[in-house]
Structure formats: structure tokens, C-alpha cells
Write an enzyme that holds these catalytic residues in place. Sequence first.
Site, short mmCIF file in Angstrom:
data_model
loop_
_atom_site.label_atom_id
_atom_site.label_comp_id
_atom_site.label_asym_id
_atom_site.label_seq_id
_atom_site.Cartn_x
_atom_site.Cartn_y
_atom_site.Cartn_z
N TYR A 285 -47.41 24.43 31.81
CA TYR A 285 -46.80 23.13 31.51
C TYR A 285 -45.97 23.20 30.23
CZ TYR A 285 -46.38 18.22 30.26
OH TYR A 285 -45.88 16.99 29.90
N LYS B 102 -41.85 22.69 29.49
CA LYS B 102 -41.30 21.75 28.52
C LYS B 102 -40.45 22.46 27.47
CE LYS B 102 -42.59 18.12 30.49
NZ LYS B 102 -41.56 17.19 31.02
#
Length: 292
Positions: free
Chosen positions: A163, A167
Site C-alpha cells: 500500500y 502511495k
Amino acid sequence: MNESTWQKRFLQRYGAWAVVTGASDGIGEQFARELAAAGVNLVLVARRAPRLEELANDLASAHQVQARVLAVDLAEARGRDAIMNMTRQLDVGLLVAAAGFGGSGLLVNADLQDEIRMIEVNCIAVLDLVRRMGQRLAARGRGGIVLMSSLVGFQGTPYAANYAATKAYVQSLAEGLHVEMRPLGVDVLASAPGPVTSGFAARANMSMGKAPDPKTVARATLRALGHRTTVRPGVLSKLLGYSLSALPRFGRVQIMKLVMGGMTKHHPRGLAAASARAVMTETDADVASRHH
């Protein structure tokens, strides 16, 4: 600047239409509400049609704006094609890419297809929409793009490794596009909140503490558009971000290990704990209520 003055200037710069992905809940929904209050018409994108219809009716009634609904899966090219087709005849001046996909826990316990899907939604879908919508905004000569980065995107983050990596991609993309698109009249902003109080916390078994709510994130982000490259909404986000920035990258990774470790302390850590890994499998704002 008072609220009415800001809304007037915002509408002049970015109206009359905005596309908001991840609009069915959380941060995406709050972006939609803020934009509708400013008089911007909306194309609301997510997977849950009933929730989008409910929100569209609410916004149209409360703010006398038009709100169109598109229930698609952004992980699929045909879903992104549908957005471009629906908006072809609209004067879209703003893209808010608030949809995302996140999870927490040990990567070795994760389902590979979930992790690949995370990349498809958080990176590939963003790239596709930014490129194609960016072409229209550049041809228009003015407009804006908001991308949802994260505090975790500035360094590796244990227990949210993939994740955080997605980002990092979004943050870097926004920074580059901010410079590329400005001469074309298009403002690009990365919004990098820390933990956000929303539905993700419960689903991912994460304790968010004194985190900002989605409304705070949306309001601060929209008000920073056109003025900054990156915004860190909320006091906690600023405190964590600036504190981490003074450390070498390895030190930031170690701090994030402690932060994420505390937020996921109930997760089993062993290799046999695959079923305990909390993951979000939604591409709309079920996801926009994620840990940013």
C-alpha cells in the site's frame, strides 16, 4: 478569504463539472459534498450504485447541482473508458481521484491477487485517468487534478508495504505533474493525510487514535488546490509528517514500523496468520475510507 468568495473563485477556476472517484463513502463522499456546496456539478464514480444514487439525490436537492452516477470498477479498463465516455460532452474542469485500495498486515500473509489489484486501482487506474482527463483539461486551458497520496508514501512502511509503495507512486506522479501541467493551466495537488477516522479502521482492525475525519481532509485539500504541490490535512498529519521529515529514510521506516505496529497490534505476526491479514477488496470509497 470567506467561504462565499472561495466558492466563487473555485467555481470560476474549476467549474462547471467535476469527476469524483470513490464517491460512495469516506473521503470521496466528502469531496463530493464540498464541491456541490461550491456549486460544482458532479459525476460520482464508485462501485455501489444504490449509495451513489442516494448521494446524488441528496446533493442535487441540497445544492441545486446536477449529479450523475456511474457505478464501475476502476480496476477494469472498461470502467475507466465509461468515465471518459460519460464525460465527453461535459465541461469537466476537475478530477478528484479519491478511490483507492488498502490493507494492513504482513505482506507474506497476503493474497497475491489482492496485492495486484491494489496496484491496479491505486496506480494503473490513476495513471489512465490522469493522462486522459489531463489531455482534456490541457485542451481546455484550465482545470485541476487532485491525487490522494499518504503519509506512508514518503518512506517504506512495514505492515502496509505494498500500500505504501502504491502511495509513493502517486506522490511522485503528482509532484512531476504539478510542474508539467502548470504551464498548460492545470493545477495538480497531492493530498497526503495520515490515518483518517473512517470505515477502514474497523475493517482493517486498526486503531486510528486522534485522526482527522474525511471532511477535514476534503476541505483542506480543495482549499490548497492551485496553491501548493502537496497538502497534509489535519494537525496529526502535519505533526507526523514534519517530525518524520527530519529523520533519515531508514529512521522513518523504523518509526513507521512502530506506528503501524501499534495500529495493527491485534494482528498475528506469524506466517500462519494469513487469514488475519486485514485487506480491503473494494475499489470505490469503501476504499476511500481507507488508511491514507
